[in-house]
Design a protein around this motif. Structure first.
Motif, PDB file in Angstrom:
ATOM      1  N   ILE A   1     -26.808   9.148  37.279  1.00  0.00           N
ATOM      2  CA  ILE A   1     -26.919  10.414  36.550  1.00  0.00           C
ATOM      3  C   ILE A   1     -25.959  11.440  37.148  1.00  0.00           C
ATOM      4  O   ILE A   1     -25.251  12.150  36.417  1.00  0.00           O
ATOM      5  N   ARG A   2     -25.909  11.526  38.463  1.00  0.00           N
ATOM      6  CA  ARG A   2     -25.002  12.464  39.128  1.00  0.00           C
ATOM      7  C   ARG A   2     -23.555  12.197  38.709  1.00  0.00           C
ATOM      8  O   ARG A   2     -22.809  13.118  38.390  1.00  0.00           O
ATOM      9  N   GLU A   3     -23.173  10.937  38.682  1.00  0.00           N
ATOM     10  CA  GLU A   3     -21.820  10.572  38.273  1.00  0.00           C
ATOM     11  C   GLU A   3     -21.544  11.009  36.834  1.00  0.00           C
ATOM     12  O   GLU A   3     -20.487  11.551  36.535  1.00  0.00           O
ATOM     13  N   GLU A   4     -22.501  10.771  35.954  1.00  0.00           N
ATOM     14  CA  GLU A   4     -22.333  11.151  34.555  1.00  0.00           C
ATOM     15  C   GLU A   4     -22.208  12.664  34.403  1.00  0.00           C
ATOM     16  O   GLU A   4     -21.357  13.157  33.664  1.00  0.00           O
ATOM     17  N   LEU A   5     -23.043  13.406  35.112  1.00  0.00           N
ATOM     18  CA  LEU A   5     -22.974  14.872  35.044  1.00  0.00           C
ATOM     19  C   LEU A   5     -21.670  15.389  35.642  1.00  0.00           C
ATOM     20  O   LEU A   5     -21.070  16.324  35.110  1.00  0.00           O
ATOM     21  N   ASP A   6     -21.227  14.782  36.747  1.00  0.00           N
ATOM     22  CA  ASP A   6     -19.971  15.194  37.382  1.00  0.00           C
ATOM     23  C   ASP A   6     -18.769  14.966  36.464  1.00  0.00           C
ATOM     24  O   ASP A   6     -17.781  15.688  36.542  1.00  0.00           O
ATOM     25  N   GLU A   7     -18.869  13.960  35.607  1.00  0.00           N
ATOM     26  CA  GLU A   7     -17.787  13.665  34.670  1.00  0.00           C
ATOM     27  C   GLU A   7     -17.840  14.565  33.443  1.00  0.00           C
ATOM     28  O   GLU A   7     -16.973  14.497  32.581  1.00  0.00           O
TER      29      GLU A   7
ATOM     30  N   LYS B   1     -22.146  -2.325  39.726  1.00  0.00           N
ATOM     31  CA  LYS B   1     -22.337  -0.989  40.300  1.00  0.00           C
ATOM     32  C   LYS B   1     -23.818  -0.687  40.481  1.00  0.00           C
ATOM     33  O   LYS B   1     -24.238  -0.193  41.522  1.00  0.00           O
ATOM     34  N   ARG B   2     -24.623  -0.992  39.472  1.00  0.00           N
ATOM     35  CA  ARG B   2     -26.067  -0.765  39.578  1.00  0.00           C
ATOM     36  C   ARG B   2     -26.659  -1.559  40.734  1.00  0.00           C
ATOM     37  O   ARG B   2     -27.467  -1.037  41.505  1.00  0.00           O
TER      38      ARG B   2
ATOM     39  N   MET C   1     -16.340   5.862  40.079  1.00  0.00           N
ATOM     40  CA  MET C   1     -15.955   5.518  41.431  1.00  0.00           C
ATOM     41  C   MET C   1     -15.858   3.991  41.526  1.00  0.00           C
ATOM     42  O   MET C   1     -16.698   3.275  40.993  1.00  0.00           O
ATOM     43  N   ARG C   2     -14.867   3.527  42.217  1.00  0.00           N
ATOM     44  CA  ARG C   2     -14.683   2.087  42.408  1.00  0.00           C
ATOM     45  C   ARG C   2     -15.814   1.510  43.268  1.00  0.00           C
ATOM     46  O   ARG C   2     -16.348   2.192  44.135  1.00  0.00           O
ATOM     47  N   LEU C   3     -16.130   0.258  43.017  1.00  0.00           N
ATOM     48  CA  LEU C   3     -17.210  -0.403  43.751  1.00  0.00           C
ATOM     49  C   LEU C   3     -16.925  -0.420  45.251  1.00  0.00           C
ATOM     50  O   LEU C   3     -17.821  -0.184  46.067  1.00  0.00           O
ATOM     51  N   GLU C   4     -15.686  -0.671  45.598  1.00  0.00           N
ATOM     52  CA  GLU C   4     -15.304  -0.708  47.012  1.00  0.00           C
ATOM     53  C   GLU C   4     -15.490   0.654  47.674  1.00  0.00           C
ATOM     54  O   GLU C   4     -15.887   0.747  48.833  1.00  0.00           O
ATOM     55  N   ASP C   5     -15.218   1.726  46.919  1.00  0.00           N
ATOM     56  CA  ASP C   5     -15.377   3.081  47.452  1.00  0.00           C
ATOM     57  C   ASP C   5     -16.849   3.414  47.687  1.00  0.00           C
ATOM     58  O   ASP C   5     -17.192   4.057  48.678  1.00  0.00           O
ATOM     59  N   ILE C   6     -17.695   2.989  46.768  1.00  0.00           N
ATOM     60  CA  ILE C   6     -19.139   3.204  46.933  1.00  0.00           C
ATOM     61  C   ILE C   6     -19.605   2.536  48.221  1.00  0.00           C
ATOM     62  O   ILE C   6     -20.324   3.136  49.025  1.00  0.00           O
ATOM     63  N   CYS C   7     -19.170   1.299  48.427  1.00  0.00           N
ATOM     64  CA  CYS C   7     -19.567   0.560  49.627  1.00  0.00           C
ATOM     65  C   CYS C   7     -18.988   1.194  50.884  1.00  0.00           C
ATOM     66  O   CYS C   7     -19.691   1.322  51.895  1.00  0.00           O
TER      67      CYS C   7
END
Length: 123
Positions: A84-90, A47-48, A1-7
């Protein structure tokens, strides 16, 4: 996910600063809903920082003043959970040692959180 989208999903604005101006990874000003990130960091590190700082929206100034270590640990846990959620989703096979190395997680506390959050997400 893009940084801007996270925000955007968190309802905060993303702003960058130069390392020469301030030598820290980032911060959030919750009253203004702005996350500031050091632009000299890699995108993964940014991102972190963003995920960590957004988690601080759940902390009041009083909570942070009384127990800053607890607030920092909760923010780290939220960041770890999101990664972790992102990694599992991918669909990636999860290896917690590679995950910790990739995300520069080095403490025993980080390790416990990674394992705990992984089992929480798959269970």
């Amino acid at each position: 996910m893009r940084l801007e989208d996270i925000c955007h999903e968190a309802g905060v604005t993303l702003a960058y600063f130069d390392n020469e101006l301030w030598q820290r990874p980032g911060m959030i000003i919750d009253e203004l809903k702005i996350v500031f990130v050091n632009k000299s960091l890699s995108k993964e590190a940014q991102k972190r920082v963003i995920l960590h700082e957004i988690a601080h929206l759940n902390h009041s100034k009083a909570q942070y003043a009384i127990n800053p270590i607890k607030c920092e640990n909760e923010a780290n846990r939220a960041m770890i959970r999101a990664l972790i959620r992102e990694e599992l989703d991918e669909g990636h096979e999860f290896n917690y040692i590679r995950f910790m190395n990739r995300h520069n997680l080095k403490t025993t506390t980080d390790e416990i959180m990674v394992v705990d959050e992984y089992f929480s997400l798959i269970g």
